[in-house]
Scaffold this motif. Structure first.
Motif, PDB file in Angstrom:
ATOM      1  N   SER A  34      -7.672   1.051   5.280  1.00 42.64           N
ATOM      2  CA  SER A  34      -8.568   0.433   4.306  1.00 42.64           C
ATOM      3  C   SER A  34      -8.404   1.090   2.937  1.00 42.64           C
ATOM      4  N   VAL A  35      -9.074   0.528   1.954  1.00 47.78           N
ATOM      5  CA  VAL A  35      -9.091   1.112   0.615  1.00 47.78           C
ATOM      6  C   VAL A  35      -9.887   2.418   0.649  1.00 47.78           C
ATOM      7  N   ILE A  36      -9.387   3.438   0.001  1.00 48.78           N
ATOM      8  CA  ILE A  36     -10.056   4.742  -0.027  1.00 48.78           C
ATOM      9  C   ILE A  36     -11.320   4.651  -0.874  1.00 48.78           C
ATOM     10  N   ASP A  37     -12.437   5.043  -0.266  1.00 47.17           N
ATOM     11  CA  ASP A  37     -13.695   5.082  -1.007  1.00 47.17           C
ATOM     12  C   ASP A  37     -14.372   6.451  -0.917  1.00 47.17           C
ATOM     13  N   THR A  38     -13.640   7.445  -0.448  1.00 48.44           N
ATOM     14  CA  THR A  38     -14.191   8.795  -0.309  1.00 48.44           C
ATOM     15  C   THR A  38     -13.959   9.642  -1.554  1.00 48.44           C
ATOM     16  N   HIS A  44      -4.276   6.951  -9.376  1.00 44.04           N
ATOM     17  CA  HIS A  44      -3.388   7.162  -8.229  1.00 44.04           C
ATOM     18  C   HIS A  44      -2.518   5.924  -7.993  1.00 44.04           C
ATOM     19  N   LYS A  45      -1.277   6.153  -7.620  1.00 48.11           N
ATOM     20  CA  LYS A  45      -0.370   5.048  -7.311  1.00 48.11           C
ATOM     21  C   LYS A  45      -0.732   4.386  -5.991  1.00 48.11           C
ATOM     22  N   VAL A  46      -1.295   5.174  -5.064  1.00 49.10           N
ATOM     23  CA  VAL A  46      -1.664   4.691  -3.736  1.00 49.10           C
ATOM     24  C   VAL A  46      -3.174   4.801  -3.576  1.00 49.10           C
ATOM     25  N   LYS A  47      -3.778   3.764  -3.039  1.00 51.53           N
ATOM     26  CA  LYS A  47      -5.244   3.715  -2.961  1.00 51.53           C
ATOM     27  C   LYS A  47      -5.739   3.366  -1.559  1.00 51.53           C
ATOM     28  N   ILE A  48      -4.873   3.514  -0.552  1.00 53.03           N
ATOM     29  CA  ILE A  48      -5.233   3.133   0.820  1.00 53.03           C
ATOM     30  C   ILE A  48      -4.947   4.279   1.783  1.00 53.03           C
ATOM     31  N   ALA A  49      -5.648   4.280   2.907  1.00 49.76           N
ATOM     32  CA  ALA A  49      -5.463   5.323   3.921  1.00 49.76           C
ATOM     33  C   ALA A  49      -6.118   4.889   5.220  1.00 49.76           C
ATOM     34  N   GLY A  50      -5.797   5.602   6.284  1.00 48.49           N
ATOM     35  CA  GLY A  50      -6.476   5.439   7.555  1.00 48.49           C
ATOM     36  C   GLY A  50      -7.588   6.469   7.640  1.00 48.49           C
ATOM     37  N   LEU A  51      -8.790   6.068   7.282  1.00 49.66           N
ATOM     38  CA  LEU A  51      -9.931   6.984   7.191  1.00 49.66           C
ATOM     39  C   LEU A  51     -10.754   6.974   8.475  1.00 49.66           C
ATOM     40  N   VAL A  52     -11.260   8.132   8.848  1.00 48.18           N
ATOM     41  CA  VAL A  52     -12.237   8.226   9.925  1.00 48.18           C
ATOM     42  C   VAL A  52     -13.570   7.721   9.388  1.00 48.18           C
ATOM     43  N   ARG A  53     -14.144   6.744  10.061  1.00 47.34           N
ATOM     44  CA  ARG A  53     -15.417   6.152   9.641  1.00 47.34           C
ATOM     45  C   ARG A  53     -16.497   6.477  10.668  1.00 47.34           C
ATOM     46  N   ALA A 191      -7.050  16.553   8.474  1.00 46.90           N
ATOM     47  CA  ALA A 191      -7.986  15.927   7.530  1.00 46.90           C
ATOM     48  C   ALA A 191      -7.421  16.091   6.125  1.00 46.90           C
ATOM     49  N   ALA A 192      -6.278  15.470   5.907  1.00 39.21           N
ATOM     50  CA  ALA A 192      -5.524  15.683   4.662  1.00 39.21           C
ATOM     51  C   ALA A 192      -5.572  14.491   3.715  1.00 39.21           C
ATOM     52  N   VAL A 193      -6.505  13.567   3.930  1.00 35.91           N
ATOM     53  CA  VAL A 193      -6.647  12.468   2.976  1.00 35.91           C
ATOM     54  C   VAL A 193      -7.462  13.001   1.800  1.00 35.91           C
ATOM     55  N   THR A 194      -6.764  13.618   0.881  1.00 41.67           N
ATOM     56  CA  THR A 194      -7.379  14.242  -0.297  1.00 41.67           C
ATOM     57  C   THR A 194      -6.619  13.782  -1.536  1.00 41.67           C
ATOM     58  N   ALA A 223      11.372  -5.326   8.227  1.00 42.07           N
ATOM     59  CA  ALA A 223      12.321  -5.262   7.113  1.00 42.07           C
ATOM     60  C   ALA A 223      11.644  -4.989   5.779  1.00 42.07           C
ATOM     61  N   GLU A 224      10.363  -5.310   5.667  1.00 40.79           N
ATOM     62  CA  GLU A 224       9.661  -5.141   4.400  1.00 40.79           C
ATOM     63  C   GLU A 224       8.817  -3.858   4.353  1.00 40.79           C
ATOM     64  N   ARG A 225       9.065  -2.938   5.256  1.00 42.02           N
ATOM     65  CA  ARG A 225       8.317  -1.669   5.220  1.00 42.02           C
ATOM     66  C   ARG A 225       8.652  -0.909   3.935  1.00 42.02           C
ATOM     67  N   ASP A 226       7.651  -0.218   3.400  1.00 39.68           N
ATOM     68  CA  ASP A 226       7.884   0.496   2.144  1.00 39.68           C
ATOM     69  C   ASP A 226       7.262   1.890   2.153  1.00 39.68           C
ATOM     70  N   GLY A 227       7.071   2.453   3.334  1.00 40.06           N
ATOM     71  CA  GLY A 227       6.523   3.800   3.420  1.00 40.06           C
ATOM     72  C   GLY A 227       5.350   3.880   4.372  1.00 40.06           C
ATOM     73  N   PHE A 228       4.927   5.110   4.657  1.00 40.52           N
ATOM     74  CA  PHE A 228       3.824   5.291   5.602  1.00 40.52           C
ATOM     75  C   PHE A 228       2.476   5.261   4.896  1.00 40.52           C
ATOM     76  N   VAL A 229       1.431   5.174   5.699  1.00 43.67           N
ATOM     77  CA  VAL A 229       0.055   5.224   5.208  1.00 43.67           C
ATOM     78  C   VAL A 229      -0.575   6.495   5.749  1.00 43.67           C
ATOM     79  N   ILE A 230      -1.040   7.365   4.876  1.00 46.48           N
ATOM     80  CA  ILE A 230      -1.643   8.622   5.311  1.00 46.48           C
ATOM     81  C   ILE A 230      -2.956   8.351   6.037  1.00 46.48           C
ATOM     82  N   ALA A 231      -3.212   9.126   7.088  1.00 42.75           N
ATOM     83  CA  ALA A 231      -4.421   8.933   7.890  1.00 42.75           C
ATOM     84  C   ALA A 231      -4.926  10.286   8.384  1.00 42.75           C
TER      85      ALA A 231
END
Length: 412
Positions: A34-38, A44-53, A191-194, A223-231
Motif C-alpha cells: 500500500s501507499v506509505i502513510d507512516t 521520495h521517489k518511492v512511496k509504497i511498501a508492505g506495511l504491518v497494519r 522493521a526497516a520501512v524508514t 516481464a514488466e517487473r521493475d524492482g522489489f517493494v520493501i516490507a
C-alpha cells in the motif's frame, strides 16, 4: 542423528498478524502492499511498501515496555509468542539448557537510531537515551525472546541479509539433529520501512516505482517487473527433535530434512547472473535431505521482482531440476508481501509449512506479461491444489548469501 520437526509457527506481516489471516490472504492472492502513510514521503521517489497494519505494541507489551523495544523486536516477540503458544510449549516440558533461540535481523533498530540521531542534533548528547544501543543492535530480538522464555541454550542472531530466516532455521536444524538442543525458536524479523532505507534502496534503483498502483508493483518473473517493494514483519517457527515432540504429544506440522548454504562471491548487492550460488545451495540442501531432484514437489522462490535476480533464480532451478523443471510449481510470496528483508525467509517458511499441510500452493500474482527468460510454472494469479510431500524454500541476500531449506510433510 535426530529427526527435526516443526511444531509451532508465528507471523507478523503485511498480510496479517496471525497465521490463519496470513495464510488465507496468501491463498486468495491478495496484495499487502500500500501507499506509505507512516511518514511523509514528499520528495521520495518511492512511496509504497508492505506495511504491518493493526499492530498495537502498547496493547501487547504495555506502553512502558513497548517504548523500550524497537519495532523489529516487537515483531519478533509477537511472532515468537504465537509460535510458542501454537507449539503448546510449557516450561515444565523443557530443559532450559536445551532450549535455544536463533532469530536474526538484517538491519536491526534503524528507526530507533534515526530518532536518537535527530535528538542528538537538535538537543545535544545529554538527551540521548541510554537504551539506544540495546534497542538497535541486531541480536536483541533473539536476546529478548531468550529472556522471555528462559532459554539457556544458544541464542544466536545470524546476519546474512535477506537469507537470515533460512540461515536461522537451517543452523537450528543442524544443532538439533546433532543432539545439541531439543527445541529452538528460529526465524527472522525486520522493521526497516524508514525514510532513510527507502531513500537508499530507491537511489540504488532497486525498488519498484509503481506508486500509483501498489498492489501491482511486486511482480516476480513478470516481464514488466521493475524492482522489489520493501516490507516489514517477522516469521518465527519452533523446531524440535522428533523424539522430544512425540514425548510431549506435540502436534507436528512438517519435518526439516535438509539445508544448504553458499556464497556467490560475486558482488555486494547483485546476484550472480547465472545463479551459480543459488544452485549450489539448492543442490547441497537436497543432498543433505537425501532426496533426488525428482522428489521436489514445490519450490518457494526468493523472487524479489528484480530483473537479474528472478532470471538468475530461474536458471538455478532449471539447472537443479533438469528436464522436470517446467513441471515443478514455483510460488513467489513476495508478489503479495513485498520483500520483508531479514524476515522474508521466516515468513516463507511459515507459508511453505501451510502449503505442505493443506496441499494448496499460493499463487504468484501480477503474472501478466511473459518473460522468455523466466519460463517456469509460477502458479500464475490463482492458488492451486496439489498432492505435495517435499518443498524447497530459497532465500538469497545482499553480499551473495544463499540459504535453502527442505521441508517434508509429516505423516504419522
Amino acid at each position: 542423528m535426530n529427526r527435526v520437526v516443526i511444531t509451532g509457527v508465528g507471523i507478523i506481516s503485511p498480510l496479517g498478524n496471525d497465521v490463519d489471516t496470513y495464510w488465507s490472504r496468501l491463498v486468495r492472492g491478495e496484495s499487502g502492499i500500500s501507499v506509505i502513510d507512516t511518514f511523509d514521503t514528499t520528495g521520495h521517489k518511492v512511496k509504497i511498501a508492505g506495511l504491518v497494519r493493526g499492530f498495537d505494541a502498547d496493547a501487547r507489551f504495555g506502553r512502558r515496555e513497548a517504548r523500550r523495544l524497537d519495532r523489529f523486536c516487537q515483531y519478533a516477540l509477537a511472532a515468537a509468542e504465537q509460535a510458542w503458544n501454537d507449539a503448546s510449549l510449557s516450561p515444565e516440558q523443557l530443559d532450559p539448557e536445551r532450549l535455544g533461540v536463533y532469530v536474526g535481523s538484517g538491519i536491526g533498530g534503524l528507526q530507533t537510531l534515526m530518532e536518537q540521531d535527530a535528538l542528538l542534533l537538535e538537543r545535544g548528547p545529554e538527551r540521548i537515551s541510554p537504551t539506544l544501543v540495546p534497542m538497535m543492535i541486531a541480536n536483541m530480538a533473539a536476546a529478548q525472546i531468550s529472556i522471555k522464555y528462559g532459554a539457556l541454550g544458544p541464542a544466536l542472531s545470524p546476519v546474512t541479509a535477506c537469507s537470515i530466516g533460512n540461515t536461522a532455521i537451517g543452523e537450528a536444524f543442524r544443532l538439533i539433529r546433532s543432539g545439541g538442543a531439543d527445541v529452538i525458536i528460529a526465524g527472522g524479523t525486520e522493521a526497516a520501512v524508514t525514510e532513510i532505507s527507502l531513500a537508499s534502496f530507491a537511489n540504488a534503483t532497486a525498488l519498484s516505482r509503481r506508486n500509483d498502483e501498489p498492489a501491482r508493483a511486486s511482480r516476480p518473473f513478470d516481464a514488466e517487473r521493475d524492482g522489489f517493494v520493501i516490507a516489514e514483519g517477522a516469521g518465527v517457527l519452533v523446531l524440535e527433535s522428533l523424539e522430544h515432540a512425540l514425548r510431549r504429544g506435540a502436534r507436528i506440522y512438517a519435518e526439516v530434512i535438509g539445508y544448504g548454504a553458499s556464497s556467490d562471491a560475486y558482488h555486494i548487492v547483485a546476484s550472480d547472473p547465472e545463479g551459480r550460488g543459488a544452485y549450489r545451495a539448492m543442490k547441497q540442501a537436497i543432498r543433505e535431505a537425501g532426496i533426488s531432484p525428482e522428489e521436489v514437489d514445490v519450490i518457494s522462490a526468493h523472487a524479489t521482482s528484480t530483473e537479474v535476480g528472478d532470471k538468475a533464480e530461474t536458471m538455478a532451478i532449471r539447472k537443479l531440476l533438469g528436464e522436470q523443471a517446467s513441471r515443478v510449481p514455483v510460488t513467489a510470496n513476495k508478489s503479495m508481501l513485498g520483500h520483508m528483508l531479514g524476515a522474508a525467509g521466516g515468513a516463507a517458511a511459515v507459508a511453505l509449512v501451510k502449503t505442505l499441510q493443506e496441499g494448496i500452493i499460493p499463487p504468484t500474482i501480477n503474472q501478466e506479461s511473459r518473460d522468455p527468460d523466466c519460463d517456469l510454472d509460477y502458479v500464475p494469479n490463482a492458488a492451486r491444489k496439489a498432492d505435495l510431500t517435499v518443498g524447497l524454500s530459497n532465500s538469497f541476500g545482499f553480499g551473495g548469501h544463499n540459504a535453502v531449506i527442505v521441508l517434508k510433510a509429516y505423516r504419522d
